[in-house]
Design an enzyme around this catalytic site. Structure first.
Site, PDB file in Angstrom:
ATOM      1  N   LYS A 114       0.857  -1.188   0.000  1.00  0.00           N
ATOM      2  CA  LYS A 114       0.000   0.000   0.000  1.00  0.00           C
ATOM      3  C   LYS A 114       0.894   1.239   0.000  1.00  0.00           C
ATOM      4  CE  LYS A 114      -4.397   0.776   2.298  1.00  0.00           C
ATOM      5  NZ  LYS A 114      -5.011   0.852   3.622  1.00  0.00           N
ATOM      6  N   VAL A 115       0.661   2.129  -0.957  1.00  0.00           N
ATOM      7  CA  VAL A 115       1.468   3.356  -1.009  1.00  0.00           C
ATOM      8  C   VAL A 115       0.539   4.568  -1.061  1.00  0.00           C
ATOM      9  CG1 VAL A 115       3.305   2.135  -2.266  1.00  0.00           C
ATOM     10  CG2 VAL A 115       1.691   3.542  -3.529  1.00  0.00           C
TER      11      VAL A 115
END
Ligand code: E4P
Length: 229
Positions: free
Chosen positions: A83-84
């Site tokens: 997840k960014v």
């Protein structure tokens, strides 16, 4: 539609998974901190339970750092999705990891242009935050509708719309109607999906009426019937 659970609480994940309806899980730094456990051990345990996509968020704010963290987190389990945050550096990191076949969930999406950038970079998922937009009197569900429409216009964009920041069952229903591919739902809201007073009332009436049949033991009756055949 895929249903993810939005929590890092292992008891909640085990319980929801036992219902047979959970396809994946999303975590974020706040959810991990709330549980107080070890980050890597928690992500590993969630992957073991869910056996589907599990989002683990990077903390670095530069692309190189995000990619470094992402490559390491991806080794915890083949189920890990990195997840960014939706920052220029996050989009850069997404493109690099996508090229390495590391699935990325781009998070903190609040407008459709951001979703277009994430898809162009090859994100596996885009996470628009419905509830947080509603919180500031914007229309979170309209964002889901816009992103679904934009992605539908361009089938080459393979990113799935993951409706996030869901606060109540109606958010899930509206996300499904809008065509979101996935919704990530807190345990409390998942539990609320079962609730309707007419279900409880109807079930109680069926149980009361069953007491009036001559033999109330279903298992005994069926076993005797089978043995006598
Ligand atoms: C999930 O990926 C998001 O981090 C989460 O849904 C955010 O929810 P919140 O707005 O209730 O914190």
């Amino acid at each position: 539609m895929k249903l993810f659970i939005d929590t890092a609480n292992l008891a909640e994940i085990r319980e929801a998974h036992s219902w047979g309806v959970i396809d994946g899980c999303t975590t974020n730094p706040s959810l991990i901190a709330r549980e107080g456990g070890d980050f890597v051990a928690t992500i590993h345990e969630i992957c073991e339970i869910v056996q589907g996509p599990v989002s683990a968020e990077v903390i670095a704010q530069d692309a190189a750092g995000m990619v470094r963290e992402g490559r390491l987190l991806a080794q915890i389990s083949p189920h890990v999705v990195i997840k960014v945050p939706l920052l220029p550096e996050g989009i850069k990191a997404t493109a690099i990891m996508a090229a390495e076949n590391i699935p990325v969930n781009v998070t903190l999406c609040f407008q459709a242009g951001q979703a277009l950038m994430a898809a162009k970079a090859g994100a596996a998922y885009i996470s628009p935050f419905v509830g947080r937009l509603d919180d500031i009197s914007a229309d979170g569900m309209e964002l889901i509708r816009q992103i679904v429409a934009i992605y539908d216009n361009y089938p080459a964009l393979q990113t799935e719309v993951l409706s996030a920041s869901i606060r109540h069952p109606e958010h899930l229903i509206q996300s499904a109607l809008a065509g979101a591919h996935v919704a990530t739902v807190p345990f409390k809201v998942l539990r609320q999906l079962f609730d309707h007073p007419l279900t409880d009332k109807g079930n109680a009436a069926f149980l009361r009426d069953w007491e009036k049949v001559p033999d109330t033991d279903i298992i005994g009756q069926v076993e005797r019937w089978l043995a006598a055949r």
